[in-house]
Design a protein around this motif. Structure first.
Motif, PDB file in Angstrom:
ATOM      1  N   VAL A 145      55.241 -56.650 -24.080  1.00  0.00           N
ATOM      2  CA  VAL A 145      54.920 -57.035 -25.586  1.00  0.00           C
ATOM      3  C   VAL A 145      55.677 -56.856 -26.563  1.00  0.00           C
ATOM      4  O   VAL A 145      56.624 -55.897 -26.334  1.00  0.00           O
ATOM      5  CB  VAL A 145      53.388 -56.325 -25.617  1.00  0.00           C
ATOM      6  N   GLY A 146      55.492 -57.612 -27.517  1.00  0.00           N
ATOM      7  CA  GLY A 146      56.558 -57.475 -28.661  1.00  0.00           C
ATOM      8  C   GLY A 146      56.192 -58.362 -30.016  1.00  0.00           C
ATOM      9  O   GLY A 146      55.080 -59.066 -29.752  1.00  0.00           O
ATOM     10  N   ASP A 147      56.719 -57.900 -31.080  1.00  0.00           N
ATOM     11  CA  ASP A 147      56.123 -58.521 -32.425  1.00  0.00           C
ATOM     12  C   ASP A 147      57.226 -59.163 -32.872  1.00  0.00           C
ATOM     13  O   ASP A 147      57.447 -59.746 -34.197  1.00  0.00           O
ATOM     14  CB  ASP A 147      55.721 -57.542 -33.452  1.00  0.00           C
ATOM     15  N   LEU A 148      58.476 -59.704 -32.287  1.00  0.00           N
ATOM     16  CA  LEU A 148      59.626 -60.589 -32.697  1.00  0.00           C
ATOM     17  C   LEU A 148      60.503 -59.604 -33.519  1.00  0.00           C
ATOM     18  O   LEU A 148      61.444 -60.163 -33.982  1.00  0.00           O
ATOM     19  CB  LEU A 148      59.062 -61.682 -33.282  1.00  0.00           C
ATOM     20  N   GLN A 149      60.437 -58.430 -33.473  1.00  0.00           N
ATOM     21  CA  GLN A 149      61.293 -57.596 -34.017  1.00  0.00           C
ATOM     22  C   GLN A 149      61.489 -56.358 -33.046  1.00  0.00           C
ATOM     23  O   GLN A 149      62.637 -55.781 -33.182  1.00  0.00           O
ATOM     24  CB  GLN A 149      61.129 -56.877 -35.344  1.00  0.00           C
ATOM     25  N   THR A 150      60.735 -55.977 -32.217  1.00  0.00           N
ATOM     26  CA  THR A 150      60.931 -54.903 -31.074  1.00  0.00           C
ATOM     27  C   THR A 150      59.978 -55.219 -30.084  1.00  0.00           C
ATOM     28  O   THR A 150      59.232 -56.257 -29.949  1.00  0.00           O
ATOM     29  CB  THR A 150      60.630 -53.590 -31.636  1.00  0.00           C
ATOM     30  N   PHE A 169      64.732 -53.566 -31.683  1.00  0.00           N
ATOM     31  CA  PHE A 169      65.210 -53.639 -30.569  1.00  0.00           C
ATOM     32  C   PHE A 169      66.054 -52.530 -30.272  1.00  0.00           C
ATOM     33  O   PHE A 169      66.194 -51.634 -29.069  1.00  0.00           O
ATOM     34  CB  PHE A 169      65.674 -55.041 -29.986  1.00  0.00           C
ATOM     35  N   ASP A 170      67.257 -52.620 -30.868  1.00  0.00           N
ATOM     36  CA  ASP A 170      68.248 -51.617 -30.761  1.00  0.00           C
ATOM     37  C   ASP A 170      68.170 -50.176 -31.329  1.00  0.00           C
ATOM     38  O   ASP A 170      69.333 -49.553 -31.603  1.00  0.00           O
ATOM     39  CB  ASP A 170      69.618 -52.484 -31.224  1.00  0.00           C
ATOM     40  N   PRO A 209      63.701 -61.935 -38.021  1.00  0.00           N
ATOM     41  CA  PRO A 209      64.520 -62.065 -39.230  1.00  0.00           C
ATOM     42  C   PRO A 209      65.894 -62.988 -39.450  1.00  0.00           C
ATOM     43  O   PRO A 209      66.300 -63.385 -40.282  1.00  0.00           O
ATOM     44  CB  PRO A 209      64.602 -60.704 -39.743  1.00  0.00           C
ATOM     45  N   THR A 210      66.522 -62.756 -38.207  1.00  0.00           N
ATOM     46  CA  THR A 210      67.966 -63.457 -38.288  1.00  0.00           C
ATOM     47  C   THR A 210      67.922 -64.575 -37.087  1.00  0.00           C
ATOM     48  O   THR A 210      68.800 -65.321 -37.120  1.00  0.00           O
ATOM     49  CB  THR A 210      68.968 -62.525 -37.838  1.00  0.00           C
ATOM     50  N   GLY A 211      67.178 -64.749 -36.114  1.00  0.00           N
ATOM     51  CA  GLY A 211      67.089 -65.529 -35.082  1.00  0.00           C
ATOM     52  C   GLY A 211      68.065 -65.188 -33.860  1.00  0.00           C
ATOM     53  O   GLY A 211      68.276 -65.952 -32.980  1.00  0.00           O
ATOM     54  N   ALA A 212      68.415 -63.817 -33.832  1.00  0.00           N
ATOM     55  CA  ALA A 212      69.217 -63.323 -32.882  1.00  0.00           C
ATOM     56  C   ALA A 212      68.635 -63.016 -31.586  1.00  0.00           C
ATOM     57  O   ALA A 212      67.857 -61.902 -31.703  1.00  0.00           O
ATOM     58  CB  ALA A 212      70.236 -62.325 -33.585  1.00  0.00           C
ATOM     59  N   PRO A 213      68.921 -63.540 -30.439  1.00  0.00           N
ATOM     60  CA  PRO A 213      68.291 -63.012 -29.422  1.00  0.00           C
ATOM     61  C   PRO A 213      69.062 -61.672 -28.524  1.00  0.00           C
ATOM     62  O   PRO A 213      70.289 -61.944 -28.656  1.00  0.00           O
ATOM     63  CB  PRO A 213      68.285 -64.327 -28.286  1.00  0.00           C
ATOM     64  N   VAL A 214      68.333 -60.862 -28.086  1.00  0.00           N
ATOM     65  CA  VAL A 214      68.946 -59.878 -27.315  1.00  0.00           C
ATOM     66  C   VAL A 214      69.155 -60.049 -25.946  1.00  0.00           C
ATOM     67  O   VAL A 214      68.206 -61.025 -25.544  1.00  0.00           O
ATOM     68  CB  VAL A 214      68.152 -58.331 -27.443  1.00  0.00           C
ATOM     69  N   ALA A 215      69.917 -59.555 -25.252  1.00  0.00           N
ATOM     70  CA  ALA A 215      70.161 -59.805 -23.874  1.00  0.00           C
ATOM     71  C   ALA A 215      69.119 -59.510 -22.989  1.00  0.00           C
ATOM     72  O   ALA A 215      68.576 -60.060 -21.861  1.00  0.00           O
ATOM     73  CB  ALA A 215      71.399 -59.369 -23.252  1.00  0.00           C
ATOM     74  N   ALA A 216      68.356 -58.367 -23.382  1.00  0.00           N
ATOM     75  CA  ALA A 216      67.387 -57.634 -22.723  1.00  0.00           C
ATOM     76  C   ALA A 216      66.597 -56.631 -23.655  1.00  0.00           C
ATOM     77  O   ALA A 216      67.189 -56.266 -24.611  1.00  0.00           O
ATOM     78  CB  ALA A 216      67.644 -56.808 -21.374  1.00  0.00           C
ATOM     79  N   ALA A 217      65.291 -56.324 -23.368  1.00  0.00           N
ATOM     80  CA  ALA A 217      64.672 -55.170 -24.136  1.00  0.00           C
ATOM     81  C   ALA A 217      64.880 -53.675 -23.861  1.00  0.00           C
ATOM     82  O   ALA A 217      64.513 -52.983 -24.666  1.00  0.00           O
ATOM     83  CB  ALA A 217      63.064 -55.413 -23.789  1.00  0.00           C
ATOM     84  N   THR A 218      65.624 -53.776 -22.766  1.00  0.00           N
ATOM     85  CA  THR A 218      65.858 -52.292 -22.463  1.00  0.00           C
ATOM     86  C   THR A 218      67.456 -51.616 -22.295  1.00  0.00           C
ATOM     87  O   THR A 218      68.151 -52.764 -22.372  1.00  0.00           O
ATOM     88  CB  THR A 218      65.454 -52.196 -21.081  1.00  0.00           C
ATOM     89  N   TYR A 270      76.866 -58.633 -31.142  1.00  0.00           N
ATOM     90  CA  TYR A 270      76.698 -58.000 -32.242  1.00  0.00           C
ATOM     91  C   TYR A 270      75.224 -57.127 -32.317  1.00  0.00           C
ATOM     92  O   TYR A 270      74.479 -57.581 -31.320  1.00  0.00           O
ATOM     93  CB  TYR A 270      76.757 -59.082 -33.545  1.00  0.00           C
ATOM     94  N   ARG A 271      75.061 -56.599 -33.201  1.00  0.00           N
ATOM     95  CA  ARG A 271      73.626 -56.159 -33.460  1.00  0.00           C
ATOM     96  C   ARG A 271      72.890 -57.350 -33.880  1.00  0.00           C
ATOM     97  O   ARG A 271      73.411 -58.379 -34.385  1.00  0.00           O
ATOM     98  CB  ARG A 271      73.483 -54.960 -34.155  1.00  0.00           C
ATOM     99  N   VAL A 272      71.651 -57.403 -33.950  1.00  0.00           N
ATOM    100  CA  VAL A 272      70.692 -58.421 -34.331  1.00  0.00           C
ATOM    101  C   VAL A 272      70.780 -58.888 -35.666  1.00  0.00           C
ATOM    102  O   VAL A 272      70.683 -60.040 -36.030  1.00  0.00           O
ATOM    103  CB  VAL A 272      69.112 -58.228 -33.954  1.00  0.00           C
TER     104      VAL A 272
END
Length: 620
Positions: free
Chosen positions: A13-18, A36-37, A245-254, A319-321
């Motif tokens: 589950v998430g809130d689009l920031q973590t 996330f990071d 806030p930036t539209g940047a996707p992370v590669a995974a949540a973990t 990069y970071r998000v």
């Protein structure tokens, strides 16, 4: 190591920031905040004893558990069935609607007795800063407040809580139809005020608001193909992994989950790779999610703006998000790692690698949404043209390649191929929008790359394109080749390459990236089949007209998804999911494969007269 649940035994589950991972036994065993990071609050997945967890589940651990998503949402439902009763816990996080970074994030956990009587217990044991920071606990007025340097967490419940050292416990007995709730609010401020008093009515209202948010978003999808359930679950997962806030996707949540249990291939994936983000844009564009693509395009354009007097490489690979390029890697030696898989790394040293393919993926995504690409305006185009000018002077260099090998640079075929894509799409954009461009230089580079790859990357003995010029190892990354147009999917050279990949890297429809024993990558141990590559294989089969084989491989791969339709990075020898979870690369490639296969099946003749041989290859 039975204390650890399977990696796949989780929903997210998430809130689009973590985001938080919750096991099918109702345990939050991964959660980082406020991003996330950020450092973790709960990390039992990386150390069962030290990492911290948040359990809200029936007291009877012998219950049969079933976990599912509320339809077309990121609301997770965990159901517990026992002879005495049936209970449910729903988990959700109210999504960000502002596009503004927030220090405060809320995890809502609601419980209900569906039938009979169920006694729920709660254990909240936070361990801040990757379990490196001690915390205090203050319990008053029904709220437990945990404070650690740089972070505060408030736990509220509709039933009594009791201190257990610096942690808390609680229990509530519910009869059929009765409800209870616990809400955790994490704030990066050490002096954050407590949230307003908790009521069941407010929890139920927020639950339905989250449901409606996700269902409204899914309704904007234009996908009308054969697999709406898995495609939309993948789209929701990509959205969940995107920092609003930036539209940047992370590669995974973990971070730190192993590609081989007990091995050292344990990386931090909570960052934005240019490659992954660009291909996520392409997948979301396929489904009609234009705004998400436009937002990432703006983020990527910001990365292409050079600092004053900087004439170096235009992009880092990740990069970071928020666009911060600083990702120092360190080992958290106090954590034992998932089932003893050490080292646990935070940060990612691969950020300093040279991976020339990223420019191709970026241009591939931008060219598929041309109107989006042109929103950058004149100055954005100039930065893009400057990048291609740099690449025209730099493409013919050894690099670390798409798989981020740590065994030395090579002349990777895939890097050359995607550099070709960068020039090809750049030339198309310049022509379509009459933009100033070094068309002579870009054309010369594009053509030189094609000639070089076909001469130096071709192995006449295998009749296949190989991983790099100085070896005969095959590489599943090349399965992208027909999708990006480097070779037509029906050409003899591509079909023989596809056949060679099948013979060497495919195991019962699952696909390995490459053979690390034949092509040392600087790391010990082995790995499983790479789930993204399996979906790229489906895409390539469909483009080659091998539709029976493509559909079989696609539908068989669905049987390796976890119970709620999520994929980690790899599939191990026993069919277990391995690596960080859930992985954006896998879900974006699922969308790509599904849309390609849908289109190919729609064009298929009504009869079977065109089928040729066991692969189901269509006659021309």
């Amino acid at each position: 190591m039975e204390r650890y649940p399977a990696i796949a035994d989780h929903g997210v589950v998430g809130d689009l920031q973590t985001a938080a991972l919750i096991s099918s036994e109702g345990v939050v065993d991964w959660f980082a905040a406020p991003r996330f990071d950020s450092p973790s609050v709960f990390a039992a997945l990386l150390d069962h004893d030290r990492g911290g967890h948040f359990r809200f589940a029936p007291e009877d651990r012998g219950s049969t558990c079933k976990q599912l998503y509320y339809p077309d949402t990121a609301v997770l439902v965990t159901r517990f069935m026992s002879p005495d009763g049936v209970g449910e816990v729903f988990d959700c996080m109210p999504p960000d609607r502002t596009g503004t970074p927030s220090d405060r994030h809320v995890l809502i956990r609601g419980a209900r007795a569906v039938r009979g009587t169920v006694r729920f217990v709660l254990e909240c044991r936070p361990r801040f800063d990757y379990a490196r920071a001690a915390h205090t606990c203050d319990l008053r007025d029904g709220t437990a407040t945990f404070r650690a340097p740089g972070s505060t967490a408030h736990l509220q419940s509709t039933f009594p809580l009791h201190r257990d050292g610096a942690d808390v416990r609680g229990a509530v007995t519910l009869h059929s139809g009765q409800r209870a709730a616990a809400v955790l609010t994490v704030d990066a401020s050490p002096n954050a005020p407590a949230p307003p008093p908790l009521t069941l009515d407010a929890v139920v209202e927020r639950f339905w608001e989250v449901v409606e948010f996700w269902q409204r978003w899914v309704r904007t999808s234009r996908y009308r193909g054969r697999w709406p359930g898995v495609v939309h679950r993948s789209a929701i997962t990509l959205k969940l992994l995107t920092y609003a806030p930036t539209g940047a996707p992370v590669a995974a949540a973990t971070m730190g989950l192993p590609e081989q249990v007990g091995g050292e291939r344990n990386w931090d994936y909570r960052y934005t790779w240019v490659r992954d983000g660009s291909l996520s844009v392409r997948a979301l564009l396929d489904l009609g999610f234009v705004e998400e693509a436009a937002q990432f395009t703006r983020w990527l354009g910001d990365r292409l703006q050079p600092p004053e007097g900087d004439f170096g490489e235009p992009l880092q690979i990740m990069y970071r998000v928020d666009g911060d390029p600083d990702l120092p890697e360190e080992v958290l030696s106090h954590l034992e790692g998932y089932r003893g898989s050490a080292p646990v790394r935070v940060g990612n040293a691969a950020t300093d690698q040279l991976q020339l393919d990223i420019y191709g993926e970026a241009l591939y995504a931008l060219s598929e949404g041309r109107e989006i690409a042109m929103r950058a305006g004149y100055h954005g185009w100039k930065n893009l043209a400057r990048t291609l000018d740099w690449l025209a002077d730099s493409w013919d260099r050894p690099d670390e390649g798409i798989w981020e090998t740590r065994g030395g640079r090579q002349n990777f075929t895939f890097s050359r191929m995607m550099s070709w894509v960068a020039f090809d799409r750049g030339l198309r954009l310049a022509a379509a929008y009459s933009r100033p461009a070094n068309t002579v230089g870009w054309t010369a580079a594009r053509d030189a790359i094609l000639e070089q790859v076909m001469q130096r990357g071709w192995d006449p003995r295998q009749k296949a394109l190989v991983q790099h010029y100085d070896g005969a190892v095959l590489d599943a990354a090349l399965l992208l080749l027909p999708r990006v147009g480097f070779l037509a999917p029906e050409t003899e050279s591509w079909l023989s390459t596809l056949d060679a990949i099948e013979r060497t890297l495919v195991s019962d429809s699952l696909v390995y990236r490459y053979d690390p024993l034949a092509s040392p990558d600087g790391l010990r141990g082995s790995e499983g089949t790479f789930s993204m590559c399996t979906f790229l294989y489906v895409d390539a089969l469909a483009r080659a007209g091998r539709l029976r084989q493509a559909r079989y491989a696609f539908e068989k791969m669905q049987t390796y998804a976890n119970h709620v339709g999520l994929f980690a990075e790899e599939i191990g020898p026993s069919g277990e999911q391995l690596g960080n979870f859930p992985q954006a690369f896998t879900h974006l490639s699922l969308i790509m494969a599904a849309t390609t296969l849908d289109d190919a099946l729609d064009r298929q003749r009504d009869d079977t007269s065109g089928w040729d041989g066991p692969h189901g290859r269509l006659s021309p």
